[in-house]
Design a protein around this motif. Structure first.
Motif, PDB file in Angstrom:
ATOM      1  N   ASP A   1      -9.439   4.162  13.942  1.00 31.58           N
ATOM      2  CA  ASP A   1     -10.740   4.816  13.832  1.00 31.58           C
ATOM      3  C   ASP A   1     -10.527   6.298  14.107  1.00 31.58           C
ATOM      4  O   ASP A   1      -9.592   6.674  14.805  1.00 31.58           O
ATOM      5  CB  ASP A   1     -11.709   4.211  14.850  1.00 31.58           C
TER       6      ASP A   1
ATOM      7  N   ILE B   1       0.852  -1.188   0.000  1.00 31.58           N
ATOM      8  CA  ILE B   1       0.000   0.000   0.000  1.00 31.58           C
ATOM      9  C   ILE B   1       0.892   1.244   0.000  1.00 31.58           C
ATOM     10  O   ILE B   1       0.684   2.181  -0.742  1.00 31.58           O
ATOM     11  CB  ILE B   1      -0.919   0.023   1.235  1.00 31.58           C
TER      12      ILE B   1
ATOM     13  N   THR C   1     -12.590   9.350   8.359  1.00 38.08           N
ATOM     14  CA  THR C   1     -12.423   8.053   7.701  1.00 38.08           C
ATOM     15  C   THR C   1     -11.707   7.086   8.635  1.00 38.08           C
ATOM     16  O   THR C   1     -10.730   7.455   9.280  1.00 38.08           O
ATOM     17  CB  THR C   1     -11.549   8.227   6.443  1.00 38.08           C
ATOM     18  N   SER C   2     -12.175   5.840   8.682  1.00 35.19           N
ATOM     19  CA  SER C   2     -11.453   4.844   9.472  1.00 35.19           C
ATOM     20  C   SER C   2     -10.443   4.128   8.575  1.00 35.19           C
ATOM     21  O   SER C   2     -10.447   4.296   7.357  1.00 35.19           O
ATOM     22  CB  SER C   2     -12.441   3.844  10.082  1.00 35.19           C
ATOM     23  N   LYS C   3      -9.583   3.321   9.173  1.00 36.51           N
ATOM     24  CA  LYS C   3      -8.636   2.489   8.416  1.00 36.51           C
ATOM     25  C   LYS C   3      -8.899   1.033   8.767  1.00 36.51           C
ATOM     26  O   LYS C   3      -8.798   0.702   9.938  1.00 36.51           O
ATOM     27  CB  LYS C   3      -7.206   2.854   8.773  1.00 36.51           C
ATOM     28  N   PRO C   4      -9.144   0.116   7.844  1.00 34.83           N
ATOM     29  CA  PRO C   4      -9.528   0.435   6.478  1.00 34.83           C
ATOM     30  C   PRO C   4     -10.925   1.049   6.469  1.00 34.83           C
ATOM     31  O   PRO C   4     -11.596   0.956   7.495  1.00 34.83           O
ATOM     32  CB  PRO C   4      -9.532  -0.957   5.825  1.00 34.83           C
ATOM     33  N   PRO C   5     -11.367   1.637   5.408  1.00 37.00           N
ATOM     34  CA  PRO C   5     -10.797   1.648   4.060  1.00 37.00           C
ATOM     35  C   PRO C   5      -9.761   2.757   3.824  1.00 37.00           C
ATOM     36  O   PRO C   5      -9.028   2.695   2.852  1.00 37.00           O
ATOM     37  CB  PRO C   5     -12.018   1.892   3.167  1.00 37.00           C
ATOM     38  N   GLY C   6      -9.713   3.769   4.689  1.00 36.85           N
ATOM     39  CA  GLY C   6      -8.701   4.810   4.481  1.00 36.85           C
ATOM     40  C   GLY C   6      -7.365   4.338   5.024  1.00 36.85           C
ATOM     41  O   GLY C   6      -7.250   3.221   5.539  1.00 36.85           O
ATOM     42  N   THR C   7      -6.342   5.160   4.924  1.00 36.66           N
ATOM     43  CA  THR C   7      -5.106   4.920   5.667  1.00 36.66           C
ATOM     44  C   THR C   7      -4.981   6.076   6.647  1.00 36.66           C
ATOM     45  O   THR C   7      -5.773   7.019   6.586  1.00 36.66           O
ATOM     46  CB  THR C   7      -3.873   4.856   4.742  1.00 36.66           C
TER      47      THR C   7
ATOM     48  N   SER D   1      -5.802   3.906  17.715  1.00 40.32           N
ATOM     49  CA  SER D   1      -5.289   2.668  17.138  1.00 40.32           C
ATOM     50  C   SER D   1      -4.441   1.988  18.187  1.00 40.32           C
ATOM     51  O   SER D   1      -4.057   2.612  19.188  1.00 40.32           O
ATOM     52  CB  SER D   1      -4.420   3.002  15.917  1.00 40.32           C
TER      53      SER D   1
ATOM     54  N   THR E   1      -4.947  -0.902  12.014  1.00 36.52           N
ATOM     55  CA  THR E   1      -6.332  -0.471  11.847  1.00 36.52           C
ATOM     56  C   THR E   1      -6.496   0.772  12.714  1.00 36.52           C
ATOM     57  O   THR E   1      -5.730   0.982  13.651  1.00 36.52           O
ATOM     58  CB  THR E   1      -7.336  -1.540  12.339  1.00 36.52           C
TER      59      THR E   1
END
Ligand code: XMP
Length: 517
Positions: free
Chosen positions: A476, A346, A507-513, A469, A474
C-alpha cells in the motif's frame, strides 16, 4: 540440536506466519507441504511438535488433503489450525460440515474451560478477539476431545485432548488480528511440547559458520556482492567462517543509487578486510542498453550481461569450487498449489537465475533457513552497519527500471540519482525510513512547463513512490504528511537541475506493482 517444530502446510495464505511466530519464540520451525510428508520424513525431522496449517480446501469433499496418519501416532503434540483442526477431527473420528454461518475476519470466542493452550492468557468466562476465515465447521468431536472455547460461527472454536496432547483451533492464532495468538502458540510450543526456546541468532550464527566450514573444507568460494542485505550478510558470514578462501565480486552496472558503490567497497574491503573485486562495468551495461526502452528487454540484457561479467571476473581470479548465494527461506518453501498450472509472469525478477547452472560450481546457501527479518538480525550479529542491514530492497536491474519508457543515459541516471537521494535523505531525517518497505524516485518520460525565477522551464517530471509491505507481494502507498511531501518536492525542484515537477504515486499493489516497470 535445537528443538524443531514441523508445520504441515495445507495451502493457507498465512502459513508462513505460523513459522514466523514459532521462530520468534526461539523455536526453529520448518514448513513442509502436506503431500510431501511421510512417516520416514517425520521420523527423520524429529519434531518436538507438529502444527497443521489452514488451507482453502473443504474436508467435506472427497480427495481433499489429509494429514499423514503418522502425525497422530508419533507421540508428539499436534495443533490443528482452521483446516488443520477440521482434518484432524475428520481423521480421528469426528465430524465436519459445511455451514451457512461463515466467519471471515474479526470474531470473538468465549472461553468455556481452561486448557494448557490458554494458561496465563485466557481464563474460563473470557471473551476474546480472534481472526477467523472459514466456511466449514466441526460438528462432532473425535473421542477424547473436549470443547474449550466457542464462537457464534464455530461451536468448537478451540478443542483439546490433553491425554494425547492434541489441540485444535478454528481461528488463526498466527495473525496479528488475533491479539493473544502469539502467546497461545507459545503455550503450545513451550508449555505443551516443552521446547526450550534456545534458537537465537547467536546460536544460528555459530551453527551456520560450522556448516559452511564443513561444506567448503579447503575449497575456494566466490560470492556476488550487490550491496543488498542478503548478499552482504552471506559475504560477512562466509568470511567469518573461511576468511581468505572467499573472494567477493561486485559487478557495478552503473545503475546503483548515489554513493552505493563506494559504500560496498568501503564496508567490505576496508572495514571487513574481505578480498573484493570491484568491476566497474557501467560502460558495457549502458552500451548494451542503448536505445532500449522495453522493461523485459532491459531486464534480460542486464541479467545476461551480469552473468557474462561475473563469469569473466571469476575466470580472472582463477575460478572457485563454490558459488555463494543469498537464497532465503521464502524462496525455498515449496508452495501448495490448488490452482495448478503456471502462473502469469508479471515481471521476470530472477535476473541472474541462470548463473549457478552455467558456472558448474557447487552452491553455498547459508541463509536458506531464514526469513528476511532473521537475515537482518544475523547481519547485526555479524557486525554489519545498521544502514546496510536495514536497507530497503533494491531491484537487480537497479535504476534502469526507474526510467520508464526512455533510453537509459548517464544524464538521466544522474538526474534520477540526485532526486532519489534528496528523497531518501528527507525520509531518514524524518525518522520514517524503517516504517517504509521501499521508497524511491522514478524519472518520468515527460517534460512539463514550469516557471522558475522569471523564466520558463521545460524539464522532467519525477514521481515519488513509497510503500508499506511485508513481503513485496502486496503493498500500500505510505501516507506521508502533506508538509513532508511539500518539503521534498521543493528540495528536489531547487536542488536537482532537470526536474521541475514532482508527483506522489498513491497506487496500491495490486492493481499496481511496486516498481513502475
Ligand atoms: P513489483 O514491482 O513486482 O516488485 O511489485 C516487487 C519487489 O521486487 C522488486 N523487483 C525486482 N527485483 N529484479 C529484482 O531483483 C527485478 O527485475 C525486479 N523487479 C521488481 C521490487 O523492487 C520490489 O521489491
Amino acid at each position: 540440536m535445537s528443538d524443531r517444530v514441523l508445520i504441515i502446510d495445507f495451502g493457507s495464505q498465512v502459513t508462513q506466519l505460523i513459522a514466523r511466530r514459532v521462530r520468534e519464540s526461539g523455536v526453529y520451525s520448518e514448513i513442509h507441504p502436506f503431500n510431501k510428508v511421510t512417516a520416514e520424513s517425520l521420523t527423520a525431522f524429529a519434531p518436538k511438535a507438529v502444527i497443521l496449517s489452514g488451507g482453502p480446501a473443504s474436508v467435506t469433499e472427497a480427495e481433499t488433503p489429509r494429514a499423514p496418519e503418522a502425525v497422530f501416532t508419533l507421540g508428539v503434540p499436534v495443533l490443528g489450525i482452521c483446516y488443520g483442526e477440521q482434518t484432524m477431527c475428520a481423521q480421528l473420528g469426528g465430524k465436519v460440515e459445511g455451514s451457512d454461518h461463515r466467519e471471515f475476519g474479526r470474531a470473538f470466542v468465549d472461553v468455556a474451560e481452561d486448557c494448557a493452550l490458554f494458561h496465563g492468557v485466557w481464563s474460563p468466562g473470557g471473551h476474546h478477539q480472534v481472526w477467523m476465515s472459514h466456511g466449514d465447521r466441526v460438528t462432532a468431536l473425535p473421542p477424547g476431545f473436549r470443547v474449550v472455547a466457542t464462537s457464534d460461527g464455530a461451536p468448537f472454536a478451540a478443542i483439546a485432548d490433553e491425554s494425547r496432547r492434541f489441540y485444535g483451533v478454528q481461528f488463526h492464532p498466527e495473525v496479528v488480528h488475533t491479539p493473544d495468538g502469539a502467546r497461545l502458540l507459545r503455550n503450545f510450543t513451550h508449555g505443551v511440547a516443552g521446547c526450550t526456546g534456545d534458537w537465537t541468532m547467536q546460536a544460528f550464527k555459530d551453527q551456520a559458520i560450522a556448516a559452511v566450514r564443513r561444506q567448503v573444507g579447503g575449497g575456494r568460494v566466490i560470492c556476488g556482492l550487490s550491496g543488498g542485505v542478503d548478499s552482504s550478510v552471506v559475504a560477512a558470514l562466509i568470511h567469518e567462517a573461511i576468511g581468505d578462501q572467499l573472494t567477493c565480486v561486485f559487478v557495478d552496472h552503473g545503475l546503483m543509487r548515489q554513493g552505493e558503490a563506494d559504500q560496498v567497497v568501503s564496508v567490505f574491503r576496508d572495514r571487513f578486510n574481505i578480498t573484493l573485486v570491484h568491476k566497474d562495468a557501467s560502460e558495457l551495461f549502458l552500451g548494451k542498453l542503448a536505445g532500449k526502452t522495453d522493461p523485459e528487454e532491459k531486464r534480460k540484457i542486464i541479467g545476461a550481461t551480469f552473468i557474462d561479467v561475473f563469469e569473466e571476473e571469476a575466470r580472472r581470479i582463477g575460478g572457485a569450487d563454490f558459488l555463494a548465494q543469498g537464497t532465503l527461506y521464502p524462496d525455498v518453501i515449496e508452495s501448495v498449489s490448488f490452482i495448478g498450472g503456471p502462473s502469469v509472469t508479471i515481471k521476470s525478477h530472477h535476473n541472474v537465475g541462470g548463473l549457478p547452472d552455467r558456472m558448474n560450481m557447487k552452491l553455498v546457501e547459508p541463509l536458506r533457513e531464514l526469513f528476511k527479518d532473521e537475515v537482518r538480525a544475523l547481519g547485526r550479529e555479524l557486525g554489519l552497519p545498521d544502514e546496510m542491514v536495514g536497507r530497503h530492497p533494491f531491484p537487480g536491474p537497479g535504476l534502469a527500471i526507474r526510467i520508464p519508457g526512455q533510453e537509459i543515459t548517464r544524464e538521466r541516471l544522474d538526474i534520477l540519482r540526485k532526486a532519489d537521494s534528496v528523497y531518501l535523505d528527507e525520509i531518514r531525517k524524518s525518522g520514517l525510513y524503517d516504517q517504509i518497505w521501499q521508497a524511491f524516485a522514478v524519472l518520468l518520460p515527460v517534460r512539463t512547463v514550469g516557471v522558475m525565477g522569471d523564466g520558463r522551464s521545460y524539464d522532467y517530471a519525477c514521481a515519488l513512490r513509497a510503500v508499506t509491505s511485508t513481503d513485496g507481494m502486496t503493498a500500500d502507498y505510505f501516507p506521508f504528511p502533506h508538509d513532508f511531501l511539500g518539503r521534498v518536492a521543493s528540495r528536489i525542484i531547487n536542488e536537482v537541475k532537470g526536474i521541475n515537477r514532482v508527483t506522489y504515486d498513491i497506487t496500491s499493489k495490486p492493481p499496481g506493482t511496486i516498481e513502475w516497470e
